[in-house]
Write a protein that holds these residues in place. Structure first.
Motif, PDB file in Angstrom:
ATOM      1  N   GLU A 133     -10.679  -2.887   3.423  1.00 57.32           N
ATOM      2  CA  GLU A 133      -9.230  -2.678   3.376  1.00 57.32           C
ATOM      3  C   GLU A 133      -8.839  -1.845   2.151  1.00 57.32           C
ATOM      4  O   GLU A 133      -7.921  -1.026   2.211  1.00 57.32           O
ATOM      5  CB  GLU A 133      -8.500  -4.025   3.357  1.00 57.32           C
ATOM      6  N   THR A 134      -9.551  -2.047   1.062  1.00 53.11           N
ATOM      7  CA  THR A 134      -9.310  -1.254  -0.149  1.00 53.11           C
ATOM      8  C   THR A 134      -9.660   0.209   0.101  1.00 53.11           C
ATOM      9  O   THR A 134      -8.884   1.113  -0.232  1.00 53.11           O
ATOM     10  CB  THR A 134     -10.138  -1.823  -1.320  1.00 53.11           C
TER      11      THR A 134
ATOM     12  N   ASN B 183     -16.289  -4.926  -6.305  1.00 43.68           N
ATOM     13  CA  ASN B 183     -15.671  -5.800  -5.317  1.00 43.68           C
ATOM     14  C   ASN B 183     -16.676  -6.656  -4.544  1.00 43.68           C
ATOM     15  O   ASN B 183     -16.350  -7.764  -4.129  1.00 43.68           O
ATOM     16  CB  ASN B 183     -14.863  -4.918  -4.352  1.00 43.68           C
TER      17      ASN B 183
ATOM     18  N   PHE C 249     -14.496  -0.040  -8.303  1.00 43.81           N
ATOM     19  CA  PHE C 249     -14.117  -1.369  -7.826  1.00 43.81           C
ATOM     20  C   PHE C 249     -15.391  -2.201  -7.663  1.00 43.81           C
ATOM     21  O   PHE C 249     -16.147  -2.013  -6.704  1.00 43.81           O
ATOM     22  CB  PHE C 249     -13.396  -1.277  -6.473  1.00 43.81           C
TER      23      PHE C 249
ATOM     24  N   THR D 194     -13.686  -8.039  -9.250  1.00 40.68           N
ATOM     25  CA  THR D 194     -13.186  -9.084  -8.368  1.00 40.68           C
ATOM     26  C   THR D 194     -13.829 -10.428  -8.708  1.00 40.68           C
ATOM     27  O   THR D 194     -15.038 -10.596  -8.579  1.00 40.68           O
ATOM     28  CB  THR D 194     -13.462  -8.735  -6.897  1.00 40.68           C
TER      29      THR D 194
ATOM     30  N   PRO E 175      -8.523 -12.289  -5.812  1.00 43.20           N
ATOM     31  CA  PRO E 175      -7.912 -11.565  -4.697  1.00 43.20           C
ATOM     32  C   PRO E 175      -7.135 -12.461  -3.737  1.00 43.20           C
ATOM     33  O   PRO E 175      -6.369 -11.973  -2.907  1.00 43.20           O
ATOM     34  CB  PRO E 175      -9.113 -10.941  -3.979  1.00 43.20           C
TER      35      PRO E 175
ATOM     36  N   GLN F 161      -6.068  -5.672  -6.230  1.00 38.96           N
ATOM     37  CA  GLN F 161      -6.974  -4.697  -6.850  1.00 38.96           C
ATOM     38  C   GLN F 161      -6.482  -3.271  -6.655  1.00 38.96           C
ATOM     39  O   GLN F 161      -6.714  -2.409  -7.510  1.00 38.96           O
ATOM     40  CB  GLN F 161      -8.415  -4.888  -6.400  1.00 38.96           C
ATOM     41  N   LEU F 162      -5.794  -2.997  -5.569  1.00 37.72           N
ATOM     42  CA  LEU F 162      -5.205  -1.665  -5.382  1.00 37.72           C
ATOM     43  C   LEU F 162      -4.089  -1.420  -6.403  1.00 37.72           C
ATOM     44  O   LEU F 162      -3.967  -0.320  -6.951  1.00 37.72           O
ATOM     45  CB  LEU F 162      -4.657  -1.522  -3.963  1.00 37.72           C
TER      46      LEU F 162
ATOM     47  N   SER G  81      -6.405  -7.667   4.317  1.00 36.12           N
ATOM     48  CA  SER G  81      -5.487  -6.616   3.855  1.00 36.12           C
ATOM     49  C   SER G  81      -4.597  -7.121   2.718  1.00 36.12           C
ATOM     50  O   SER G  81      -4.263  -6.368   1.798  1.00 36.12           O
ATOM     51  CB  SER G  81      -4.623  -6.112   5.011  1.00 36.12           C
TER      52      SER G  81
ATOM     53  N   ALA H   5      -6.546  -7.136  -0.602  1.00 39.10           N
ATOM     54  CA  ALA H   5      -6.771  -5.836  -1.237  1.00 39.10           C
ATOM     55  C   ALA H   5      -5.622  -5.435  -2.163  1.00 39.10           C
ATOM     56  O   ALA H   5      -5.792  -4.574  -3.031  1.00 39.10           O
ATOM     57  CB  ALA H   5      -6.962  -4.761  -0.162  1.00 39.10           C
TER      58      ALA H   5
ATOM     59  N   VAL I 172     -16.280   1.801  -4.226  1.00 32.89           N
ATOM     60  CA  VAL I 172     -15.949   0.418  -3.882  1.00 32.89           C
ATOM     61  C   VAL I 172     -17.227  -0.271  -3.430  1.00 32.89           C
ATOM     62  O   VAL I 172     -17.787   0.052  -2.386  1.00 32.89           O
ATOM     63  CB  VAL I 172     -14.899   0.337  -2.755  1.00 32.89           C
TER      64      VAL I 172
ATOM     65  N   VAL J 100       0.832  -1.212   0.000  1.00 31.70           N
ATOM     66  CA  VAL J 100       0.000   0.000   0.000  1.00 31.70           C
ATOM     67  C   VAL J 100       0.862   1.254   0.000  1.00 31.70           C
ATOM     68  O   VAL J 100       0.412   2.325  -0.427  1.00 31.70           O
ATOM     69  CB  VAL J 100      -0.984   0.021   1.192  1.00 31.70           C
TER      70      VAL J 100
END
Length: 312
Positions: free
Chosen positions: A45-46, A115, A113, A168, A229, A262-263, A256, A259, A35, A22
């Motif tokens: 977390e994202t 997600n 996202f 996702t 993910p 995708q981050l 975490s 995420a 999101v 991150v």
């Protein structure tokens, strides 16, 4: 090495240490991001990481109280305030209201996202419009939300600065050879297929939709990617029998970690180049189920999705 080899599967279940963290996310000041399912698990977390890097983030979920609780918790952790966007992805009318509410507030959307989702719920559960709950939520719901927000995404895209749609999926999409359209609404064939199959089918649908979106809109500045993910400790397992959960728990990673991929896709310069790709844990490019790469199947799924929302 293909997705169906045991080595490839093991590499996704037990991924090597991530080269992305991150801390590698650039400053996101001025970016508007949605999101779905952002109130818990990987979504939360994202959102946390996006807020820490100064994005304006909308948490899109159906429970107002749970979203408000998440916003408060994230605020205490980051000092930043996420925004509330009420949407039930299992109700097409709710999705339409949410998209209208968003576009009344915002003229730009840099990243969507997709997600949120459901996994192996009781077989009798359907969406508000009578679709299989998993395909109806995971695929049709996200398709309709994306379709309604597409004009905003296209208006936001600029040369060298594409708008992004991050979808996702799951390793579960590997176990399905196609889409059985007879199982997408309630009928004996759907019940016979079972929740596990229907989940994998919906996750294949995520990749098919993502790839078709890329084919149709890449040249207009839309980067669409899909991803696994990872195997994660999240609320997604709530419908899985407790005995199975207990066994699985030993090999699951924290949300975490989930995420990260995708981050990476949604925030970095490298992410701009990943349109039409399928990503695997952690922040790597992988190979999807070959069925997901079939343009004819992608077109067929897209046509079916369009038909379901035509009169909403």
């Amino acid at each position: 090495m293909g997705l169906f080899s045991s080595a490839s599967r093991l590499s996704q279940i037990f991924p090597p240490k991530s080269k992305f963290s991150v801390n590698d996310i650039p400053d996101l000041t001025g970016q508007v991001i949605i999101v779905t399912g952002g109130n818990s698990g990987v979504g939360k977390e994202t959102v946390k990481a996006l807020l820490q890097h100064n994005a304006k983030v909308y948490i899109a979920a159906r429970s107002e109280q749970k979203v408000k609780d998440a916003i408060q918790d994230l605020s205490s952790q980051t000092g930043k305030q996420a925004e509330l966007l009420l949407v039930d992805l299992a109700d097409l009318h709710s999705i339409k209201r949410a998209a209208e509410a968003f576009t009344q507030k915002e003229t730009q959307l840099h990243v969507l996202f997709n997600n949120g989702g459901v996994m192996v719920p009781p077989i009798n559960q359907l969406t508000a419009q009578g679709f299989d709950l998993q395909f109806g939520t995971n695929v049709l719901g996200h398709f309709y939300l994306t379709k309604l927000l597409l004009p905003t995404l296209l208006a936001t895209a600029a040369p060298g600065k594409p708008a992004r749609v991050i979808n996702t999926s799951s390793l579960s999409h590997a176990g399905v050879s196609g889409v059985d359209f007879n199982t997408l609404k309630d009928c004996p064939a759907r019940t016979e297929a079972g929740s596990g199959y229907l989940y994998g089918q919906s996750k294949l649908g995520n990749v098919l939709f993502s790839n078709e979106l890329s084919r149709r809109y890449a040249d207009q500045g839309i980067v669409s990617v899909s991803l696994n993910p990872g195997e994660l400790k999240t609320e997604l397992w709530r419908h899985v029998p407790s005995v199975v959960r207990a066994v699985k728990n030993a090999t699951l990673y924290p949300a975490s970690q989930g995420a990260l991929t995708q981050l990476w896709a949604g925030t970095t310069d490298e992410g701009k180049t990943l349109g039409g790709k399928y990503l695997i844990p952690w922040a790597r490019v992988g190979e999807p189920n070959p069925a997901a790469l079939d343009p004819e199947l992608g077109k067929k799924v897209w046509t079916w999705l369009e038909e379901q929302v035509a009169d909403i």
